[in-house]
Design an enzyme around this catalytic site. Sequence first.
Site, PDB file in Angstrom:
ATOM      1  NE  ARG A 162      27.329 -48.989  37.202  1.00 33.03           N
ATOM      2  CZ  ARG A 162      27.394 -48.318  36.040  1.00 33.03           C
ATOM      3  NH1 ARG A 162      28.545 -48.180  35.405  1.00 33.03           N
ATOM      4  NH2 ARG A 162      26.327 -47.765  35.522  1.00 33.03           N
ATOM      5  CB  SER A 235      20.666 -50.999  40.223  1.00 31.77           C
ATOM      6  OG  SER A 235      20.393 -49.820  39.513  1.00 31.77           O
ATOM      7  CD  GLU A 329      25.461 -53.256  40.188  1.00 29.21           C
ATOM      8  OE1 GLU A 329      24.929 -53.486  39.099  1.00 29.21           O
ATOM      9  OE2 GLU A 329      26.659 -52.978  40.324  1.00 29.21           O
TER      10      GLU A 329
HETATM   11  C1  LIG Z   1      19.661 -44.224  45.115  1.00 25.29           C
HETATM   12  C2  LIG Z   1      20.945 -44.801  44.577  1.00 25.29           C
HETATM   13  C3  LIG Z   1      21.283 -44.575  43.241  1.00 25.29           C
HETATM   14  C4  LIG Z   1      22.482 -45.069  42.701  1.00 25.29           C
HETATM   15  N1  LIG Z   1      22.776 -44.817  41.397  1.00 25.29           N
HETATM   16  C5  LIG Z   1      23.933 -45.271  40.862  1.00 25.29           C
HETATM   17  C6  LIG Z   1      24.273 -44.982  39.492  1.00 25.29           C
HETATM   18  O1  LIG Z   1      23.546 -44.299  38.779  1.00 25.29           O
HETATM   19  N2  LIG Z   1      25.436 -45.482  39.015  1.00 25.29           N
HETATM   20  C7  LIG Z   1      26.287 -46.215  39.784  1.00 25.29           C
HETATM   21  O2  LIG Z   1      27.345 -46.622  39.278  1.00 25.29           O
HETATM   22  N3  LIG Z   1      25.996 -46.513  41.089  1.00 25.29           N
HETATM   23  C8  LIG Z   1      24.849 -46.057  41.637  1.00 25.29           C
HETATM   24  N4  LIG Z   1      24.537 -46.346  42.944  1.00 25.29           N
HETATM   25  C9  LIG Z   1      25.428 -47.210  43.739  1.00 25.29           C
HETATM   26  C10 LIG Z   1      26.434 -46.443  44.651  1.00 25.29           C
HETATM   27  O3  LIG Z   1      26.071 -45.098  44.758  1.00 25.29           O
HETATM   28  C11 LIG Z   1      27.858 -46.555  44.124  1.00 25.29           C
HETATM   29  O4  LIG Z   1      28.242 -47.910  44.028  1.00 25.29           O
HETATM   30  C12 LIG Z   1      28.870 -45.792  45.016  1.00 25.29           C
HETATM   31  O5  LIG Z   1      30.119 -45.731  44.383  1.00 25.29           O
HETATM   32  C13 LIG Z   1      29.035 -46.415  46.393  1.00 25.29           C
HETATM   33  O6  LIG Z   1      29.802 -45.505  47.150  1.00 25.29           O
HETATM   34  P1  LIG Z   1      29.912 -45.609  48.726  1.00 25.29           P
HETATM   35  O7  LIG Z   1      30.867 -44.560  49.186  1.00 25.29           O
HETATM   36  O8  LIG Z   1      28.569 -45.586  49.335  1.00 25.29           O
HETATM   37  O9  LIG Z   1      30.594 -47.045  48.892  1.00 25.29           O
HETATM   38  P2  LIG Z   1      30.146 -48.292  49.786  1.00 25.29           P
HETATM   39  O10 LIG Z   1      28.814 -48.774  49.350  1.00 25.29           O
HETATM   40  O11 LIG Z   1      30.330 -47.988  51.230  1.00 25.29           O
HETATM   41  O12 LIG Z   1      31.257 -49.347  49.324  1.00 25.29           O
HETATM   42  C14 LIG Z   1      31.270 -49.861  48.017  1.00 25.29           C
HETATM   43  C15 LIG Z   1      32.522 -50.722  47.833  1.00 25.29           C
HETATM   44  O13 LIG Z   1      33.674 -49.890  47.824  1.00 25.29           O
HETATM   45  C16 LIG Z   1      34.594 -50.287  48.845  1.00 25.29           C
HETATM   46  N5  LIG Z   1      35.216 -49.060  49.358  1.00 25.29           N
HETATM   47  C17 LIG Z   1      34.584 -47.963  49.842  1.00 25.29           C
HETATM   48  N6  LIG Z   1      35.482 -47.008  50.144  1.00 25.29           N
HETATM   49  C18 LIG Z   1      36.705 -47.531  49.866  1.00 25.29           C
HETATM   50  C19 LIG Z   1      38.047 -47.024  49.979  1.00 25.29           C
HETATM   51  N7  LIG Z   1      38.333 -45.794  50.405  1.00 25.29           N
HETATM   52  N8  LIG Z   1      39.064 -47.854  49.613  1.00 25.29           N
HETATM   53  C20 LIG Z   1      38.815 -49.104  49.159  1.00 25.29           C
HETATM   54  N9  LIG Z   1      37.571 -49.630  49.029  1.00 25.29           N
HETATM   55  C21 LIG Z   1      36.542 -48.845  49.378  1.00 25.29           C
HETATM   56  C22 LIG Z   1      33.766 -51.038  49.859  1.00 25.29           C
HETATM   57  O14 LIG Z   1      34.543 -51.963  50.579  1.00 25.29           O
HETATM   58  C23 LIG Z   1      32.741 -51.729  48.962  1.00 25.29           C
HETATM   59  O15 LIG Z   1      33.290 -52.895  48.404  1.00 25.29           O
HETATM   60  C24 LIG Z   1      23.353 -45.835  43.517  1.00 25.29           C
HETATM   61  C25 LIG Z   1      23.020 -46.062  44.870  1.00 25.29           C
HETATM   62  C26 LIG Z   1      21.835 -45.540  45.394  1.00 25.29           C
HETATM   63  C27 LIG Z   1      21.526 -45.741  46.848  1.00 25.29           C
END
Ligand SMILES: Cc1cc2nc3c(=O)[nH]c(=O)nc-3n(C[C@H](O)[C@H](O)[C@H](O)COP(=O)(O)OP(=O)(O)OC[C@H]3O[C@@H](n4cnc5c(N)ncnc54)[C@H](O)[C@@H]3O)c2cc1C
Length: 333
Positions: A162, A235, A329
């Site tokens: 991660r 998480s 996390e």
């Molecule tokens: C129900 C649930 C289950 C999940 N299960 C998992 C799992 O099984 N495994 C796992 O690894 N994660 C899991 N996650 C966490 C999450 O889905 C991941 O971390 C995902 O990658 C976040 O994506 P996001 O687009 O929502 O990013 P955000 O939450 O909006 O941003 C995350 C980070 O990325 C940065 N960011 C976003 N877009 C960009 C871009 N274009 N350029 C540069 N930086 C950027 C943001 O600044 C921030 O630091 C889960 C979350 C939920 C709600």
Amino acid sequence: MKRIENYDLSKQNTFGMKVKAALYIEYDSLEELMSLDVKALPQPVFHIGAGSNLLFTKDFPGTVLHSNIKFIKYVDMGLDEVLLTVGSGVVFDDFIANVAGNGLWGPENLSLIPGEVGASAVQNIGAYGVEAKDIISGVVCLDTRDWTKTVFKVGECEYGYRDSRFKHERGRYIITSVLFRVTRKYSPKLEYGGVKAALEGRDLTALTPMDVREAIIGIRRAKLPDPAEIGSAGSFFKNPVVSREHFERVAPEAPHYDLPDGTVKIPAAWMIDQLGFRGQKLGGAQVYEKQPLVIVNASGNATPEDVIGLENQIIAKVQEKYDITLHPEVDHI
Ligand SMILES: Cc1cc2nc3c(=O)[nH]c(=O)nc-3n(C[C@H](O)[C@H](O)[C@H](O)COP(=O)(O)OP(=O)(O)OC[C@H]3O[C@@H](n4cnc5c(N)ncnc54)[C@H](O)[C@@H]3O)c2cc1C
């Protein structure tokens, strides 16, 4: 390009926190992003994806940027390997559905992880024995230091659990597209988290990527909250790593993983459960009944204070009982 002042972010964070950004800008291309005079925008500037790993703790005083770069382009259809480039604003699960629908292997075990393609390369998302780095070939971004386009090969992204260079140099790189490498070669990964059991009765030598995707979706639906129905950021805490001496002193009965360097990883969910937090509420926030590592917005009206209050209670109790400091996390913004 969309540009909205005093923007309601409640639909743009899966926790459903009712917060606002002083300015919200959604761009449709790298060129549009490059045309922005970022220094002239309300500060600080923060880039979001789908907001599924974030907890907004209050209204955001600066500018929230979001990518609406949405394309999936197959660029090299080899006999074995297939390369495709995907815009950072594409929903990661839509990318998987597209690839699996074309009979290609690679990302299917990551099905249903919320979020967008850009963030997948930041977070190195992972599930069921697969990580984003296993299928990423390169990452295209804008370096905000000199406002130039930069391309990193996967080996230059410093991927770990991660973790990535994009996390270390937080805010420096804005990812605009990701190059993925997938394969036609039959390669289901069924060894983790009950995937094989979910496919019981099936011929394991004749599966399609879609079969595996559907099995994973079934497993996840049974234990994780669907952000469309109940707010969360997945998480909430990292699993702590302690010395073997510490583990034997405070929790020898705990399920654990021995790491190669002799340290021990203990599931935070187990400790939270042992301390009786499962299902516990504070205001509108609640420790999820089916998975105590997750804090949910149970009422739909939880405030950041409710979530942080519950988080602090858990951290304090785990510290008191196990002499271990839990770290979130989820990014607190
Ligand atoms: C129900 C649930 C289950 C999940 N299960 C998992 C799992 O099984 N495994 C796992 O690894 N994660 C899991 N996650 C966490 C999450 O889905 C991941 O971390 C995902 O990658 C976040 O994506 P996001 O687009 O929502 O990013 P955000 O939450 O909006 O941003 C995350 C980070 O990325 C940065 N960011 C976003 N877009 C960009 C871009 N274009 N350029 C540069 N930086 C950027 C943001 O600044 C921030 O630091 C889960 C979350 C939920 C709600």
